[in-house]
Design a protein around this motif. Structure first.
Motif, mmCIF file in Angstrom:
data_model
loop_
_atom_site.group_PDB
_atom_site.id
_atom_site.type_symbol
_atom_site.label_atom_id
_atom_site.label_comp_id
_atom_site.label_asym_id
_atom_site.label_seq_id
_atom_site.Cartn_x
_atom_site.Cartn_y
_atom_site.Cartn_z
ATOM 1 N N SER A 94 -33.477 -11.892 -26.298
ATOM 2 C CA SER A 94 -34.879 -11.473 -26.195
ATOM 3 C C SER A 94 -35.003 -10.086 -25.570
ATOM 4 N N LEU A 95 -34.191 -9.820 -24.560
ATOM 5 C CA LEU A 95 -34.229 -8.510 -23.915
ATOM 6 C C LEU A 95 -33.802 -7.407 -24.875
ATOM 7 N N LEU A 96 -32.766 -7.663 -25.654
ATOM 8 C CA LEU A 96 -32.292 -6.665 -26.613
ATOM 9 C C LEU A 96 -33.357 -6.364 -27.664
ATOM 10 N N ALA A 97 -34.077 -7.403 -28.079
ATOM 11 C CA ALA A 97 -35.119 -7.208 -29.092
ATOM 12 C C ALA A 97 -36.304 -6.427 -28.541
ATOM 13 N N SER A 98 -36.634 -6.661 -27.280
ATOM 14 C CA SER A 98 -37.822 -6.033 -26.694
ATOM 15 C C SER A 98 -37.537 -4.685 -26.047
ATOM 16 N N PHE A 99 -36.305 -4.502 -25.561
ATOM 17 C CA PHE A 99 -35.939 -3.262 -24.868
ATOM 18 C C PHE A 99 -34.583 -2.782 -25.394
ATOM 19 N N PRO A 100 -34.552 -2.207 -26.577
ATOM 20 C CA PRO A 100 -33.271 -1.860 -27.216
ATOM 21 C C PRO A 100 -32.457 -0.809 -26.470
ATOM 22 N N ASP A 101 -33.063 -0.083 -25.534
ATOM 23 C CA ASP A 101 -32.321 0.952 -24.808
ATOM 24 C C ASP A 101 -31.706 0.454 -23.506
ATOM 25 N N LEU A 102 -31.937 -0.812 -23.169
ATOM 26 C CA LEU A 102 -31.348 -1.363 -21.947
ATOM 27 C C LEU A 102 -29.828 -1.433 -22.054
ATOM 28 N N GLY A 103 -29.146 -1.160 -20.954
ATOM 29 C CA GLY A 103 -27.741 -1.517 -20.839
ATOM 30 C C GLY A 103 -27.665 -2.911 -20.240
ATOM 31 N N LYS A 161 -40.939 -1.859 -14.140
ATOM 32 C CA LYS A 161 -42.144 -2.684 -14.099
ATOM 33 C C LYS A 161 -42.305 -3.479 -15.385
ATOM 34 N N ALA A 162 -42.095 -2.828 -16.523
ATOM 35 C CA ALA A 162 -42.264 -3.508 -17.813
ATOM 36 C C ALA A 162 -41.242 -4.625 -17.988
ATOM 37 N N VAL A 163 -39.994 -4.380 -17.606
ATOM 38 C CA VAL A 163 -38.952 -5.404 -17.747
ATOM 39 C C VAL A 163 -39.228 -6.564 -16.794
ATOM 40 N N HIS A 168 -41.016 -12.236 -16.062
ATOM 41 C CA HIS A 168 -41.916 -13.202 -15.434
ATOM 42 C C HIS A 168 -42.757 -13.950 -16.462
ATOM 43 N N ARG A 169 -43.082 -13.303 -17.567
ATOM 44 C CA ARG A 169 -43.859 -13.985 -18.616
ATOM 45 C C ARG A 169 -43.067 -15.105 -19.279
ATOM 46 N N LEU A 170 -41.752 -15.060 -19.182
ATOM 47 C CA LEU A 170 -40.925 -16.105 -19.784
ATOM 48 C C LEU A 170 -40.927 -17.394 -18.957
ATOM 49 N N HIS A 171 -41.390 -17.311 -17.716
ATOM 50 C CA HIS A 171 -41.490 -18.489 -16.835
ATOM 51 C C HIS A 171 -40.149 -19.219 -16.710
ATOM 52 N N LEU A 172 -39.095 -18.456 -16.502
ATOM 53 C CA LEU A 172 -37.774 -19.048 -16.286
ATOM 54 C C LEU A 172 -37.649 -19.404 -14.805
ATOM 55 N N ARG A 173 -37.779 -20.670 -14.511
ATOM 56 C CA ARG A 173 -37.861 -21.106 -13.115
ATOM 57 C C ARG A 173 -36.514 -21.100 -12.399
ATOM 58 N N ASP A 174 -35.429 -21.004 -13.154
ATOM 59 C CA ASP A 174 -34.109 -21.130 -12.540
ATOM 60 C C ASP A 174 -33.444 -19.791 -12.261
ATOM 61 N N ILE A 175 -34.179 -18.688 -12.378
ATOM 62 C CA ILE A 175 -33.574 -17.382 -12.136
ATOM 63 C C ILE A 175 -34.258 -16.670 -10.976
ATOM 64 N N ARG A 176 -33.537 -15.721 -10.421
ATOM 65 C CA ARG A 176 -34.077 -14.819 -9.404
ATOM 66 C C ARG A 176 -33.762 -13.398 -9.843
#
Length: 267
Positions: A94-103, A161-163, A168-176
């Motif tokens: 999901s991150l790669l699809a939304s933010f293709p320039d991320l390492g 901020k965007a990332v 947070h919008r994914l509501h993944l409760r098991d991550i920090r």
């Protein structure tokens, strides 16, 4: 005489070039006290430093997701809080699809791999070696049995901020989510806390606060007053940390750790 040393790595033990200076290494070796590093880095990134410091004490890696004894490999794991691998594969996709320039880099207890390579300059600043780049599916199918951290390198600071909002919008409760500087976000288990490692080490070595010297740089979830009798902030530390410390030493580029040990007559 200090019975035990806890220290941050980047900004404290290492200078801005990512090096442990000879002066600092000699000072700590002459002190002879056990030393534990509290860091967001992977164990393999600590090997050279720990070898020079000649310590077998437990270390705290991945922002508290891993407590381990060096030089003993997999058998040296003393506490581990991994992420759920399949969920993390979906998250990286999901991150790669939304933010293709991320390492994006993914770490198990022993290795680190890049799904998409960060800029070489950023890794140079961190003193990191370039990681092997593997396709996402191959990485999770053939290389990773456990995932302890996902590290996101941001090409521009304003993307943080965007990332963060996306995660947070994914509501993944098991991550920090841990912010590292202005261009890095690390994802670890919700249960990963440096304080777990500190508590383990204090119990194992039967330590009291008065036995401990702590060198800090960043004002994060590690609160010095909770466990350290002597609280030393680096000269380059964040203002809030310097305000709370017992003593502010010189910067990490000026051998601040060695200077403080001399100042408190611990050598």
């Amino acid at each position: 005489m200090a019975k035990y040393i806890f220290t941050a790595l980047d900004g404290a033990l290492l200078n801005d070039l990512g090096n442990l200076t000879t002066t600092t290494a000699l000072a700590l070796n002459n002190l002879g006290a056990p030393l534990s590093i509290i860091t967001g880095r992977a164990p393999f990134e600590l090997n050279g430093v720990l070898k020079r410091l000649q310590t077998d004490a437990p270390q705290i890696a991945f922002h508290g997701a891993l407590i381990y004894a060096p030089r003993t490999g997999k058998k040296g794991l003393l506490g581990a809080w991994p992420l759920e691998a399949l969920a993390m594969m979906a998250l990286v996709r999901s991150l790669l699809a939304s933010f293709p320039d991320l390492g994006i880099s993914v770490f198990d207890a022993v290795h680190g791999y890049a799904v998409k390579e960060a800029t070489g300059e950023r890794y140079k600043l961190l003193g990191r070696k370039r990681l092997e780049v593997l396709p996402l599916q191959e990485l999770f199918d053939t290389k990773l049995k456990e995932v302890y951290m996902i590290s996101l390198m941001l090409p521009e600071a304003h993307l943080a901020k965007a990332v963060n909002e996306f995660l947070h919008r994914l509501h993944l409760r098991d991550i920090r989510i841990v912010t590292v500087g202005d261009r890095q976000l690390d994802i670890v288990s919700r249960d990963a806390r440096p304080t777990r490692g500190i508590d383990y080490i204090m119990t194992r070595y039967r330590l009291y606060a008065g036995d401990i010297v702590y060198f800090g740089c960043h004002y994060d979830e590690v609160r010095m007053a909770d466990f350290a009798g002597v609280q030393i902030a680096m000269g380059n530390a964040e203002p809030a940390l310097r305000a709370d410390a017992d003593y502010v030493t010189s910067t990490n580029n000026d051998n601040g750790v060695a200077q403080a040990l001399q100042r408190f007559k611990l050598l």
